[in-house]
Design a protein around this motif. Sequence first.
Motif, PDB file in Angstrom:
ATOM      1  N   LEU A  57     -23.731 100.170  19.782  1.00 40.51           N
ATOM      2  CA  LEU A  57     -23.575  98.767  19.430  1.00 40.51           C
ATOM      3  C   LEU A  57     -24.700  98.349  18.492  1.00 40.51           C
ATOM      4  O   LEU A  57     -25.727  99.024  18.400  1.00 40.51           O
ATOM      5  CB  LEU A  57     -23.600  97.910  20.696  1.00 40.51           C
ATOM      6  N   PRO A  58     -24.533  97.227  17.775  1.00 40.07           N
ATOM      7  CA  PRO A  58     -25.603  96.770  16.870  1.00 40.07           C
ATOM      8  C   PRO A  58     -26.916  96.537  17.615  1.00 40.07           C
ATOM      9  O   PRO A  58     -26.954  95.834  18.631  1.00 40.07           O
ATOM     10  CB  PRO A  58     -25.043  95.454  16.307  1.00 40.07           C
ATOM     11  N   GLY A  59     -27.963  97.145  17.129  1.00 35.66           N
ATOM     12  CA  GLY A  59     -29.280  96.994  17.738  1.00 35.66           C
ATOM     13  C   GLY A  59     -29.511  97.835  18.971  1.00 35.66           C
ATOM     14  O   GLY A  59     -30.583  97.770  19.570  1.00 35.66           O
ATOM     15  N   GLU A  60     -28.525  98.654  19.385  1.00 30.82           N
ATOM     16  CA  GLU A  60     -28.635  99.449  20.601  1.00 30.82           C
ATOM     17  C   GLU A  60     -28.892 100.929  20.306  1.00 30.82           C
ATOM     18  O   GLU A  60     -28.780 101.764  21.203  1.00 30.82           O
ATOM     19  CB  GLU A  60     -27.349  99.326  21.431  1.00 30.82           C
ATOM     20  N   LYS A  61     -29.226 101.256  19.066  1.00 29.65           N
ATOM     21  CA  LYS A  61     -29.477 102.652  18.719  1.00 29.65           C
ATOM     22  C   LYS A  61     -30.840 103.089  19.264  1.00 29.65           C
ATOM     23  O   LYS A  61     -31.830 102.375  19.144  1.00 29.65           O
ATOM     24  CB  LYS A  61     -29.457 102.831  17.203  1.00 29.65           C
ATOM     25  N   HIS A  62     -30.855 104.275  19.872  1.00 29.70           N
ATOM     26  CA  HIS A  62     -32.111 104.829  20.363  1.00 29.70           C
ATOM     27  C   HIS A  62     -32.874 105.450  19.192  1.00 29.70           C
ATOM     28  O   HIS A  62     -32.325 106.241  18.427  1.00 29.70           O
ATOM     29  CB  HIS A  62     -31.858 105.883  21.435  1.00 29.70           C
ATOM     30  N   ILE A  63     -34.137 105.093  19.070  1.00 23.26           N
ATOM     31  CA  ILE A  63     -34.976 105.576  17.983  1.00 23.26           C
ATOM     32  C   ILE A  63     -36.125 106.380  18.572  1.00 23.26           C
ATOM     33  O   ILE A  63     -36.794 105.923  19.505  1.00 23.26           O
ATOM     34  CB  ILE A  63     -35.533 104.411  17.140  1.00 23.26           C
ATOM     35  N   SER A  64     -36.340 107.557  18.039  1.00 22.27           N
ATOM     36  CA  SER A  64     -37.479 108.376  18.442  1.00 22.27           C
ATOM     37  C   SER A  64     -38.545 108.295  17.365  1.00 22.27           C
ATOM     38  O   SER A  64     -38.245 108.404  16.174  1.00 22.27           O
ATOM     39  CB  SER A  64     -37.047 109.840  18.652  1.00 22.27           C
ATOM     40  N   ARG A 119     -42.071 109.050  21.363  1.00 23.26           N
ATOM     41  CA  ARG A 119     -41.609 107.889  22.115  1.00 23.26           C
ATOM     42  C   ARG A 119     -40.193 107.540  21.691  1.00 23.26           C
ATOM     43  O   ARG A 119     -39.737 107.911  20.605  1.00 23.26           O
ATOM     44  CB  ARG A 119     -42.546 106.693  21.891  1.00 23.26           C
ATOM     45  N   SER A 120     -39.494 106.784  22.539  1.00 22.46           N
ATOM     46  CA  SER A 120     -38.111 106.428  22.273  1.00 22.46           C
ATOM     47  C   SER A 120     -37.833 105.043  22.847  1.00 22.46           C
ATOM     48  O   SER A 120     -38.296 104.706  23.941  1.00 22.46           O
ATOM     49  CB  SER A 120     -37.150 107.449  22.897  1.00 22.46           C
ATOM     50  N   ASP A 121     -37.108 104.229  22.076  1.00 25.95           N
ATOM     51  CA  ASP A 121     -36.728 102.910  22.557  1.00 25.95           C
ATOM     52  C   ASP A 121     -35.545 102.421  21.730  1.00 25.95           C
ATOM     53  O   ASP A 121     -35.199 103.005  20.695  1.00 25.95           O
ATOM     54  CB  ASP A 121     -37.898 101.925  22.451  1.00 25.95           C
ATOM     55  N   LEU A 122     -34.933 101.307  22.181  1.00 25.58           N
ATOM     56  CA  LEU A 122     -33.835 100.717  21.441  1.00 25.58           C
ATOM     57  C   LEU A 122     -34.370  99.993  20.215  1.00 25.58           C
ATOM     58  O   LEU A 122     -35.488  99.476  20.205  1.00 25.58           O
ATOM     59  CB  LEU A 122     -33.048  99.754  22.327  1.00 25.58           C
ATOM     60  N   CYS A 123     -33.526  99.917  19.180  1.00 23.47           N
ATOM     61  CA  CYS A 123     -33.944  99.316  17.924  1.00 23.47           C
ATOM     62  C   CYS A 123     -34.334  97.850  18.107  1.00 23.47           C
ATOM     63  O   CYS A 123     -35.344  97.399  17.575  1.00 23.47           O
ATOM     64  CB  CYS A 123     -32.815  99.457  16.899  1.00 23.47           C
ATOM     65  N   HIS A 124     -33.543  97.087  18.886  1.00 24.71           N
ATOM     66  CA  HIS A 124     -33.842  95.654  19.024  1.00 24.71           C
ATOM     67  C   HIS A 124     -35.118  95.427  19.832  1.00 24.71           C
ATOM     68  O   HIS A 124     -35.811  94.416  19.644  1.00 24.71           O
ATOM     69  CB  HIS A 124     -32.656  94.914  19.647  1.00 24.71           C
ATOM     70  N   ASN A 125     -35.466  96.346  20.722  1.00 23.46           N
ATOM     71  CA  ASN A 125     -36.719  96.208  21.461  1.00 23.46           C
ATOM     72  C   ASN A 125     -37.927  96.366  20.536  1.00 23.46           C
ATOM     73  O   ASN A 125     -38.948  95.683  20.700  1.00 23.46           O
ATOM     74  CB  ASN A 125     -36.791  97.234  22.583  1.00 23.46           C
ATOM     75  N   ILE A 126     -37.809  97.269  19.568  1.00 22.85           N
ATOM     76  CA  ILE A 126     -38.900  97.455  18.613  1.00 22.85           C
ATOM     77  C   ILE A 126     -39.045  96.219  17.732  1.00 22.85           C
ATOM     78  O   ILE A 126     -40.156  95.753  17.455  1.00 22.85           O
ATOM     79  CB  ILE A 126     -38.654  98.711  17.763  1.00 22.85           C
ATOM     80  N   ARG A 127     -37.907  95.663  17.298  1.00 17.00           N
ATOM     81  CA  ARG A 127     -37.970  94.459  16.472  1.00 17.00           C
ATOM     82  C   ARG A 127     -38.574  93.294  17.252  1.00 17.00           C
ATOM     83  O   ARG A 127     -39.354  92.497  16.717  1.00 17.00           O
ATOM     84  CB  ARG A 127     -36.565  94.094  15.986  1.00 17.00           C
ATOM     85  N   ASP A 128     -38.190  93.157  18.534  1.00 13.22           N
ATOM     86  CA  ASP A 128     -38.751  92.074  19.355  1.00 13.22           C
ATOM     87  C   ASP A 128     -40.258  92.216  19.486  1.00 13.22           C
ATOM     88  O   ASP A 128     -40.999  91.220  19.444  1.00 13.22           O
ATOM     89  CB  ASP A 128     -38.101  92.075  20.741  1.00 13.22           C
TER      90      ASP A 128
END
Length: 291
Positions: A269-276, A104-113
């Motif tokens: 940008l801060p919090g916009e990194k894609h994480i797999s 799976r993949s999503d932005l870092c800030h989405n995972i924190r939210d």
Amino acid sequence: MQLQCPLLFPHGDIGYYREIPLNRPVKHSKGDVEVTESEDPDEKCAREYITMREFYNYKLMIRLSEGLTPDLGGRLWQQYVVDAFTAIEQYILGWIRDHQTTIRSDLCHNIRDAMQKGDRNPSNIGKAIILPASFTGNKRYMTQYFKDSLVICQTLRHPSLFLTMTTNTKWPKIQRMLKHMPGVDVADAPDVVARVFKMKGHDTTTMCLRKTRTSTSATIPKKAPKGPIDEVKHYLDGRYVCASEASWKIFAFDIHSRWPSVERLPIHLPGEKHISFKAGDVLEDVCDKAI
């Protein structure tokens, strides 16, 4: 495929199946020198069977010692070429779908939210089906090479001239091949046109020349849709295939070339990194690794 086009294969030729053996290089002596035929230096792992693309690559080749009934099929031959390529592409997409259901993949800030809302189940977050940039023609693939072209323009200045090289159907090599296929129009021989075009090296070329003026533009980024996204389905929904493209890709010719080379650096940008991450990973550890 042969059963779908009985007019092209009236003798009931055997179509592709997974266990067609791959002929290995044969070593023989030519005088005092040992010669190896059909050796592929890039093939590191041993394979027992041919791939679907290799099979249809073989079928598209014209051999005067064999029957030319399929090549005389006109528009039916075009349909066969398109169907062959779509079968290859569907097989690749099916493999991607079956082997990436846990990634799976999503932005870092989405995972924190999601963690702040109390949702700590990785299966509910991120894109369920990811189409990698290594797959030719998808959004990630096009985005990467578009950004590469912007970097080249930034270094060598913006281009002032865009040149496109196209095929001339009156080229002697094309006309010479059509003599073996009486009554066939050049539009109904996409395999011949693709091979001659590749031989002449007239690939689509973009020339970057000096420009007198420069301009600046800004793009407003669009918000990504929420929820899991099936990138394979999204790619297929907007897919269009013609016989020329199908022939070119079955022959595995180069899709693009660029100079100079570009090295990609992951900047965000801060919090916009894609994480797999995988469905079984702990979200706290996923966020910690991303920092």
